[in-house]
Write a protein that holds these residues in place. Structure first.
Motif, PDB file in Angstrom:
ATOM      1  N   MET A  47      21.510 -30.505  31.623  1.00 51.94           N
ATOM      2  CA  MET A  47      22.173 -29.394  32.308  1.00 51.94           C
ATOM      3  C   MET A  47      22.156 -28.117  31.472  1.00 51.94           C
ATOM      4  N   PHE A  48      22.198 -28.279  30.132  1.00 48.54           N
ATOM      5  CA  PHE A  48      22.268 -27.118  29.243  1.00 48.54           C
ATOM      6  C   PHE A  48      21.191 -27.203  28.161  1.00 48.54           C
ATOM      7  N   PRO A  49      19.929 -27.120  28.539  1.00 52.25           N
ATOM      8  CA  PRO A  49      18.856 -27.194  27.536  1.00 52.25           C
ATOM      9  C   PRO A  49      18.968 -26.047  26.536  1.00 52.25           C
ATOM     10  N   GLY A  50      18.617 -26.357  25.292  1.00 54.01           N
ATOM     11  CA  GLY A  50      18.652 -25.336  24.257  1.00 54.01           C
ATOM     12  C   GLY A  50      19.990 -25.189  23.571  1.00 54.01           C
ATOM     13  N   GLU A  94      14.222 -43.239  26.040  1.00 53.45           N
ATOM     14  CA  GLU A  94      14.340 -42.281  27.143  1.00 53.45           C
ATOM     15  C   GLU A  94      15.248 -41.117  26.766  1.00 53.45           C
ATOM     16  N   ILE A  95      16.362 -41.434  26.132  1.00 49.99           N
ATOM     17  CA  ILE A  95      17.307 -40.383  25.727  1.00 49.99           C
ATOM     18  C   ILE A  95      16.655 -39.450  24.710  1.00 49.99           C
ATOM     19  N   ALA A  96      15.976 -40.043  23.725  1.00 50.18           N
ATOM     20  CA  ALA A  96      15.320 -39.232  22.702  1.00 50.18           C
ATOM     21  C   ALA A  96      14.304 -38.290  23.334  1.00 50.18           C
ATOM     22  N   GLU A 140      12.684 -32.836  24.703  1.00 50.23           N
ATOM     23  CA  GLU A 140      12.166 -31.939  25.739  1.00 50.23           C
ATOM     24  C   GLU A 140      13.127 -30.779  26.000  1.00 50.23           C
ATOM     25  N   ASN A 141      14.433 -31.069  25.933  1.00 48.14           N
ATOM     26  CA  ASN A 141      15.440 -30.043  26.216  1.00 48.14           C
ATOM     27  C   ASN A 141      15.794 -29.199  24.989  1.00 48.14           C
ATOM     28  N   GLY A 191      12.491 -37.570  15.563  1.00 52.58           N
ATOM     29  CA  GLY A 191      12.062 -36.475  16.430  1.00 52.58           C
ATOM     30  C   GLY A 191      13.206 -35.703  17.041  1.00 52.58           C
ATOM     31  N   VAL A 192      14.399 -36.338  17.086  1.00 55.02           N
ATOM     32  CA  VAL A 192      15.576 -35.664  17.636  1.00 55.02           C
ATOM     33  C   VAL A 192      16.258 -34.887  16.510  1.00 55.02           C
TER      34      VAL A 192
END
Length: 211
Positions: A131-134, A158-160, A165-166, A194-195
């Motif tokens: 909902m709030f990418p970035g 999937e979460i990672a 992506e976001n 990666g996260v």
């Protein structure tokens, strides 16, 4: 002041409606469910600033600190200050009943003088990322453990993928879990490669009974 001007713009109808709900008066509309209408109007401008101004969206890059904050305590405020974040309350939390407009307003009253973001349909932290990418997500070690536990929903992979992506960075602070201190550094090790994540130094667990 600005707060009064904005409330006038918002419309006296919704203020009157919400005040009736706070006072426990029964709302029965002739052609519609006014409780549903109040919920819709409440969420049209879900960002409640400390100044009293209501906004549609967050300022770009503002860190989001999700929680129930019922009640808020010194630990919450300290974490908010350390991360320069905005409190975020999900009005339809997982495994709990949705908050009524009255209950939501009571939570907002507890946090008056602070910036607060209301969400609906973003029960999981990965939902907030979508909902709030970035935006950064501020959370305790316990929330990190739950976030990457597949029993709570999507797989860690999937979460990672969604977080990456976001462009969501996790800002993590330590917590006591079942009487054991779990440091931010220990929780960060659970975050998939990666996260992006950042540890908040210090111990912030202050229960409301200690204030």
């Amino acid at each position: 002041g600005t707060s009064v001007d904005v409330r006038i713009i918002d419309g006296s109808y919704v203020d009157d409606l919400i005040m009736k709900m706070i006072n426990g008066m029964e709302l029965v509309g002739p052609n519609h469910d006014e409780s549903w209408l109040a919920q819709q109007l409440l969420m049209e401008r879900p960002y409640w600033k400390a100044t009293g101004v209501r906004g549609v969206c967050l300022e770009e890059g503002t860190p989001i600190y999700p929680g129930a904050f019922n009640p808020p305590h010194a630990g919450h405020i300290a974490i908010r200050d350390a991360t320069q974040s905005v409190f975020s309350i999900e009005t339809a939390p997982p495994h709990k009943g949705s908050l009524s407009v009255t209950d939501t307003l009571k939570r907002l009253k507890l946090l008056r003088g602070n910036n607060v973001l209301l969400t609906r349909g973003a029960a999981l932290n990965v939902d907030k990322s979508n909902m709030f990418p970035g935006h950064q997500l501020v959370m305790g070690a316990d929330a990190v453990i739950r976030m990457f536990d597949p029993c709570w929903g999507p797989s860690p992979q999937e979460i990672a993928a969604r977080l990456i992506e976001n462009d969501t960075k996790l800002v993590i602070f330590g917590r006591y879990i079942d009487g054991e201190w779990i440091s931010a550094e220990s929780a960060c090790k659970l975050v998939p490669t990666g996260v992006a994540c950042e540890c908040v130094a210090g111990r912030w667990d202050v229960s409301s009974s200690e204030i």
